[in-house]
Design a protein around this motif. Sequence first.
Motif, PDB file in Angstrom:
ATOM      1  N   GLY A  10       1.008  -1.092   0.063  1.00 36.99           N
ATOM      2  CA  GLY A  10       0.339  -0.103  -0.117  1.00 36.99           C
ATOM      3  C   GLY A  10       0.771   1.047   0.300  1.00 36.99           C
ATOM      4  O   GLY A  10       0.650   2.266  -0.548  1.00 36.99           O
ATOM      5  N   ALA A  11       1.820   1.087   0.915  1.00 36.36           N
ATOM      6  CA  ALA A  11       3.002   2.587   0.468  1.00 36.36           C
ATOM      7  C   ALA A  11       3.450   2.810  -0.773  1.00 36.36           C
ATOM      8  O   ALA A  11       4.029   3.763  -0.533  1.00 36.36           O
ATOM      9  CB  ALA A  11       3.818   2.342   1.800  1.00 36.36           C
ATOM     10  N   ILE A  15      -1.624   7.609  -4.809  1.00 37.08           N
ATOM     11  CA  ILE A  15      -2.640   8.707  -4.424  1.00 37.08           C
ATOM     12  C   ILE A  15      -3.877   8.827  -5.737  1.00 37.08           C
ATOM     13  O   ILE A  15      -3.611   9.197  -6.494  1.00 37.08           O
ATOM     14  CB  ILE A  15      -2.523   9.534  -4.441  1.00 37.08           C
ATOM     15  CG1 ILE A  15      -1.042   9.754  -2.847  1.00 37.08           C
ATOM     16  CG2 ILE A  15      -3.167  10.843  -3.649  1.00 37.08           C
ATOM     17  CD1 ILE A  15      -2.270   9.635  -1.679  1.00 37.08           C
ATOM     18  N   THR A  89      -4.429   1.210  -2.771  1.00 33.64           N
ATOM     19  CA  THR A  89      -3.840   2.663  -2.848  1.00 33.64           C
ATOM     20  C   THR A  89      -3.744   2.776  -1.679  1.00 33.64           C
ATOM     21  O   THR A  89      -3.938   2.627  -0.761  1.00 33.64           O
ATOM     22  CB  THR A  89      -5.487   3.467  -3.416  1.00 33.64           C
ATOM     23  OG1 THR A  89      -6.228   3.513  -2.689  1.00 33.64           O
ATOM     24  CG2 THR A  89      -5.638   3.357  -5.104  1.00 33.64           C
ATOM     25  N   ARG A  90      -2.510   4.695  -1.486  1.00 30.81           N
ATOM     26  CA  ARG A  90      -2.186   5.100  -0.517  1.00 30.81           C
ATOM     27  C   ARG A  90      -3.853   5.815   0.310  1.00 30.81           C
ATOM     28  O   ARG A  90      -3.440   6.280   1.515  1.00 30.81           O
ATOM     29  CB  ARG A  90      -1.076   6.018  -0.708  1.00 30.81           C
ATOM     30  CG  ARG A  90       0.091   5.269  -0.951  1.00 30.81           C
ATOM     31  CD  ARG A  90       1.227   6.444  -1.583  1.00 30.81           C
ATOM     32  NE  ARG A  90       1.978   6.696  -0.304  1.00 30.81           N
ATOM     33  CZ  ARG A  90       3.579   6.764  -0.533  1.00 30.81           C
ATOM     34  NH1 ARG A  90       3.762   7.603  -1.385  1.00 30.81           N
ATOM     35  NH2 ARG A  90       3.198   7.869   0.452  1.00 30.81           N
ATOM     36  N   CYS A 121     -12.236   3.689   0.214  1.00 30.09           N
ATOM     37  CA  CYS A 121     -11.166   4.606   0.691  1.00 30.09           C
ATOM     38  C   CYS A 121     -11.548   4.305   2.344  1.00 30.09           C
ATOM     39  O   CYS A 121     -10.618   3.834   3.609  1.00 30.09           O
ATOM     40  CB  CYS A 121     -10.877   5.762   0.224  1.00 30.09           C
ATOM     41  SG  CYS A 121      -9.245   6.217  -0.305  1.00 30.09           S
ATOM     42  N   ARG A 126      -8.829   3.982   4.376  1.00 27.84           N
ATOM     43  CA  ARG A 126      -7.682   4.593   3.939  1.00 27.84           C
ATOM     44  C   ARG A 126      -7.446   5.909   4.393  1.00 27.84           C
ATOM     45  O   ARG A 126      -8.693   6.224   4.237  1.00 27.84           O
ATOM     46  CB  ARG A 126      -7.039   3.682   2.606  1.00 27.84           C
ATOM     47  CG  ARG A 126      -7.139   2.366   2.484  1.00 27.84           C
ATOM     48  CD  ARG A 126      -6.927   2.178   0.570  1.00 27.84           C
ATOM     49  NE  ARG A 126      -7.052   0.709   0.259  1.00 27.84           N
ATOM     50  CZ  ARG A 126      -7.497  -0.088  -1.425  1.00 27.84           C
ATOM     51  NH1 ARG A 126      -7.999   0.790  -1.811  1.00 27.84           N
ATOM     52  NH2 ARG A 126      -7.216  -1.390  -0.590  1.00 27.84           N
ATOM     53  N   VAL A 186       2.213  11.494   2.657  1.00 34.39           N
ATOM     54  CA  VAL A 186       3.555  11.451   1.883  1.00 34.39           C
ATOM     55  C   VAL A 186       3.387  12.401   1.833  1.00 34.39           C
ATOM     56  O   VAL A 186       3.387  13.757   2.121  1.00 34.39           O
ATOM     57  CB  VAL A 186       2.273  12.117   0.164  1.00 34.39           C
ATOM     58  CG1 VAL A 186       3.329  12.485  -0.865  1.00 34.39           C
ATOM     59  CG2 VAL A 186       1.571  10.666   0.106  1.00 34.39           C
TER      60      VAL A 186
END
Length: 195
Positions: A10-11, A15, A89-90, A121, A126, A186
């Motif tokens: 995930g990291a 985005i 996704t992040r 999300c 997330r 981020v």
Amino acid sequence: MTTASAIARGAAAGIVVGISGASGTLIGVRLLEALRTLGVTAYLVMTSTARRVAEHELARPAAAIAGLATRDFAPDDLTAPIASGSFPTRGMIVAPCSMKTLAGIASGYSDNLLLRAADVCLKERRPLVLITREAPLSLIHIENMRRVARAGGIVLPAVLTTYSGATDLDSMIGHIVGRALDLAGVDNDLYHRWG
């Protein structure tokens, strides 16, 4: 897959950037430019109204904005990878977030890809950051913000700031974008941090 490897995957993921039809398209453009500079994958979904607003506010075709993203999806494409929680996704940043989009997210009404990606999300826990654009706020707007916050989203109004020494619009937008990226996990140096 172990929890550690899932976190690492995930990291490394990108985005999701949503641009809705609120005024302030420049915030979304600056976000896409920042992600490109930082080497972070950007999955873009712009609503049809966002495309019209972008052309009016920036005198740029929506296709030029889409070109800043790693991958661009049509707002009605509910088969896109970002519509599924199994796609890593992040997190997601909606910049700007209209009150209509806020209401859709708050109520779980996922009738387009932007709303569905935001819903993903929330359900996957997330980061979801909404850079809201409206003033003044009605009680309905405030209640929708409360509902999103209680569900795990982060409401980040596009508030101008001067404590960092910013005196021009470009610096203030950089501050907002930098804060949104921070909240999405981020690392960036888009604004002057206190202390």
